[in-house]
Design a protein around this motif. Sequence first.
Motif, short mmCIF file in Angstrom:
data_model
loop_
_atom_site.label_atom_id
_atom_site.label_comp_id
_atom_site.label_asym_id
_atom_site.label_seq_id
_atom_site.Cartn_x
_atom_site.Cartn_y
_atom_site.Cartn_z
N ASN A 11 30.06 -13.26 -22.72
CA ASN A 11 30.46 -13.10 -24.12
C ASN A 11 29.91 -11.76 -24.60
O ASN A 11 28.74 -11.64 -24.93
N ASN A 12 30.78 -10.77 -24.65
CA ASN A 12 30.41 -9.42 -25.06
C ASN A 12 31.05 -9.12 -26.41
O ASN A 12 31.45 -7.98 -26.67
N SER A 13 31.17 -10.14 -27.23
CA SER A 13 31.89 -10.02 -28.50
C SER A 13 31.00 -10.47 -29.65
O SER A 13 29.87 -10.91 -29.45
N LEU A 14 31.53 -10.38 -30.83
CA LEU A 14 30.83 -10.86 -32.03
C LEU A 14 31.43 -12.21 -32.45
O LEU A 14 31.65 -12.45 -33.62
N PHE A 15 31.68 -13.08 -31.48
CA PHE A 15 32.37 -14.34 -31.72
C PHE A 15 31.43 -15.50 -31.37
O PHE A 15 31.38 -15.95 -30.24
N THR A 31 25.52 -14.15 -23.11
CA THR A 31 25.95 -13.47 -24.33
C THR A 31 25.12 -12.21 -24.50
O THR A 31 23.90 -12.25 -24.49
#
Length: 198
Positions: A11-15, A31
């Motif tokens: 998870n390389n997102s802002l989610f 993450t």
Amino acid sequence: VRLHGFDVVHNNSLFPQLIEWCAEEGVPCVTTQHVPPFENMVDAVRFVADRPEAVVTVPSHDQAVMWDRRGCHNLTVVPNGIDTTFWCPNTEQGDYFTWAGRIVANKGTAEAVRAAQLGGFPLRLFGPIEDRSYFAAKVEPYLGGSIEYCGHLTGARLRDQIAGGRGALVTPMWDEPFGLVAAEALACGVPVAAFDRG
């Protein structure tokens, strides 16, 4: 996540919901936190605190301390890095400065434009326009002449532009965990003028 049978999710997102979904499905998830401890991310990280299949990383010890203060303990520090065989000096150098990043207020695009105006030097802006109203009000009116918006380029084209400049401006308006643009410019042998933030 459920349908595709992934072995591990990065998870390389802002989610933050992805962190929770993976935990609920028992899917290992790493993450990478590129942000300070914002409330919805803090809640998601706390939600998986006791789950061995959920690993959360931050790019610096300073960020780890910030997260720890918010009750998110034992985050793994994995420093960001760049490929120095890709980000390398260019033999030709132009007479312009560069600014690269997402065009939003917290990246300080308008401040870079103002610096170029005050310093009287050409500036090339690169990146996706994520906040159209900010761009329209704070950046677009100053384009033309020596200040150009050059779009959102591929990695190789951006590298050539940064490596070909006299310098790079890095203007975070928040405590950014790590500024890849600064490291990329320095690896290209390009001086960086930056705010003391992050």
